[in-house]
Design a protein around this motif. Structure first.
Motif, mmCIF file in Angstrom:
data_model
loop_
_atom_site.group_PDB
_atom_site.id
_atom_site.type_symbol
_atom_site.label_atom_id
_atom_site.label_comp_id
_atom_site.label_asym_id
_atom_site.label_seq_id
_atom_site.Cartn_x
_atom_site.Cartn_y
_atom_site.Cartn_z
ATOM 1 N N HIS A 424 0.825 -1.203 0.000
ATOM 2 C CA HIS A 424 0.000 0.000 0.000
ATOM 3 C C HIS A 424 0.861 1.256 0.000
ATOM 4 O O HIS A 424 1.868 1.337 0.710
ATOM 5 N N ASP A 426 1.126 4.440 1.421
ATOM 6 C CA ASP A 426 0.575 5.195 2.545
ATOM 7 C C ASP A 426 0.687 6.700 2.352
ATOM 8 O O ASP A 426 -0.026 7.462 3.013
ATOM 9 N N ASN A 429 -1.660 7.077 -1.654
ATOM 10 C CA ASN A 429 -2.758 6.140 -1.963
ATOM 11 C C ASN A 429 -2.801 5.705 -3.427
ATOM 12 O O ASN A 429 -3.870 5.410 -3.966
ATOM 13 N N ASP A 432 -5.283 2.846 -4.936
ATOM 14 C CA ASP A 432 -6.553 2.700 -4.234
ATOM 15 C C ASP A 432 -7.749 2.853 -5.172
ATOM 16 O O ASP A 432 -8.770 2.191 -5.016
ATOM 17 N N PRO A 448 -4.099 -3.198 -6.409
ATOM 18 C CA PRO A 448 -3.090 -2.132 -6.369
ATOM 19 C C PRO A 448 -1.772 -2.530 -7.022
ATOM 20 O O PRO A 448 -1.016 -1.654 -7.472
#
Length: 533
Positions: A424, A426, A429, A432, A448
């Motif tokens: 991910h 962070d 994003n 997403d 993703p």
């Protein structure tokens, strides 16, 4: 073009908006004069993919897409920031089916859904993560109008969007398919759309006049009654439709109106604000002038045949795994996979302390793994990276080559790789949104991982990204039928506008693939009909 030409409707410009307006006027009984400043027709449309964004369209319905007028309005309103005028919004959405049915009746154009292509902000209210609003022209044969093949902007591209990497294809067709399409003068994308609209115009007696630069509108008793051209000739008409494109190639206008840095525009060089100036001289009210259809590009060596900027739209490579964008401090500053128009805002971030645009210059950084797996800049997987692209065996050496901090770039990449390992982003994003991975690794879409990947294998590469535009989107305000309004919001009699020359009905929003051409054709159609009346 003679000194005493007279028409019911004069249309200036031969992109999608101009051709649609001319045809709409002709099919409503008007004698139409169609004039193009450049020596070739088609404008920026001819260079484009020709995807057309039309919410709640019948092609989506036929494919089972769940969409509605309410969804479309909710989506546009969620992105408006107060810049979309409700009356124009409603006219756009409510004319979709009328436009497509008319096009397939009056032209040889046939359209198909670009299956699965998400809206550009699909998680917003009314957005469509699974697509359904982007359509494209089917392949078109120029056999019936072969004398126009060399009179249209751009070069033949013999595939649909679905054949290209952006549409999920490879961008490479079998040699026998290409040979057959060459033999039968079959093309796709922008020139196919222009060709089909042109064929409709020709069938209805509308023949473009090229090399005709309009300079001034003729006015009598407060009404626009014709056009004066640069060669001294005057053409009379009951109404005039401006469809001359934007002003991105005029450095003074771009400086005075655009909200942030813009260089090396990607469209045709004839977009120098001619229609804007003509409307301003008559006291037109302006709107949306700060906005453009933003896009990041890289400069390529060599010249473009039409004299425009020889740039490459960096829309796929920044979305692929194993790439990031950094500024000259070596820091990431945005979701690299966001849609290109919205990404313009990231390049316009202003630092009040240093009094500079923080993220220009910027660099796309990627590794050999991206090259081997996906290819780049139009080359297939494993092909050499173009020689003009800076490269180095280490990140620190690459940083020296492009003039940024090696220590900072190494730290940024190490942090990126840690986030990729965790699955991910962070910080911004990336991945997403359903849109983020669409142009990435399609085998991993919609996860993703379609856009997240480590940068770890040299050599490493970097290209400078320029904050550019496909075209500007500000101009005279109009009513729902394209009638140009003055400073008191009253109609300037006889004057209409459509396409990038008008104040864009979608404000700062680029709804999805084809978000430029959808409104251009809707309001070209509405303006042409109204001008004929």
């Amino acid at each position: 073009m003679s000194d005493n030409d007279e028409y019911d409707v004069i249309v200036l410009g031969t992109g999608a908006a101009g051709l649609t307006a001319a045809l709409a006027a002709a099919t409503n009984g008007a004698r139409v004069g169609l004039f193009e400043k450049a020596e070739k027709i088609g404008g920026t449309t001819a260079l484009a993919s020709a995807v057309v964004w039309l919410p709640a369209n019948r092609y989506g319905r036929e494919a089972g897409v769940q969409d509605s007028r309410d969804d479309a309005i909710a989506y546009l309103d969620s992105l408006s920031h107060g810049m979309i005028l409700p009356a124009l919004r409603d006219a756009f959405v409510d004319t979709v089916d009328e436009l497509t049915e008319w096009l397939e009746t009056k032209t040889p154009a046939r359209f198909q859904l670009v299956a699965g292509f998400p809206d550009y902000h699909p998680e917003h209210p009314g957005g469509k993560p699974g697509g359904g609003r982007s359509i494209e022209p089917q392949l078109f044969s120029f056999a019936g109008i072969s004398e126009w093949v060399d009179r249209i902007v751009g070069t033949p591209r013999r595939m649909n969007v679905g054949d290209t990497p952006i549409g999920g294809g490879t961008g490479v067709l079998p040699a026998n398919v290409i040979a057959n399409r060459e033999q039968h003068l079959i093309e796709g994308l922008g020139r196919a759309l222009i060709g089909s609209l042109l064929a409709g115009c020709l069938e209805h007696g509308v023949v473009p006049t090229t090399g005709a630069r309009a300079e001034r509108l003729l006015v009598h008793d407060g009404r626009v009654v014709g056009v004066a051209f640069a060669d001294g000739r005057e053409v009379r008409g009951r109404t005039v439709v401006l469809a001359t494109g934007g002003y991105e190639y005029d450095a003074d206008l771009a400086r005075d109106f655009l909200r942030g840095p813009m260089a090396s525009p990607a469209g045709v060089p004839s977009n120098t604000g001619d229609g804007l100036r003509m409307a301003m001289r008559l006291g037109a009210r302006l709107g949306n002038m700060r906005e453009a259809w933003w896009v990041p590009v890289m400069q390529q060596p060599g010249d473009r045949a039409d004299g425009g900027n020889n740039v490459y739209l960096v829309n796929r490579e920044r979305t692929l795994p194993r790439s990031i964008i950094v500024n000259d401090q070596g820091d990431r500053f945005t979701n690299e996979a966001a849609n290109y128009n919205a990404l313009g805002g990231a390049f316009h971030t202003f630092d009040p302390s240093r009094f500079r645009y923080l993220n220009q210059p910027a660099w796309l950084v990627f590794d050999q793994g991206l090259v081997d797996s996906y290819g780049c800049f139009g080359n297939p997987a494993g092909a050499p990276v173009p020689a003009f692209v800076p490269r180095a065996d280490s990140l620190s050496d690459l940083a020296v080559t492009i003039g940024i901090s090696g220590t900072r770039l190494e730290a940024t990449v190490a942090h990126w790789n840690t986030m990729v390992a965790d699955g991910h982003d962070d910080d911004f994003n990336r991945g997403d949104s359903a849109y983020d991975g669409w142009c990435g690794d399609r085998s991993l879409y919609p996860t993703p991982l379609a856009t997240l990947g480590p940068i770890e294998r040299g050599p490493y590469y970097a290209v400078e990204l320029i904050s550019s535009t496909l075209g500007t989107k500000g101009g005279p305000r109009t009513d729902v039928d394209g009638r140009v309004l003055d400073m008191d919001s009253q109609v300037i009699p006889g004057l209409f506008a459509a396409g990038n020359v008008m104040a864009a009905p979608t404000g700062m929003v680029y709804g999805g693939a084809g978000g430029t051409l959808g409104p251009a054709m809707i309001f070209g159609y509405r303006a042409g009909k109204a001008a004929a009346r």
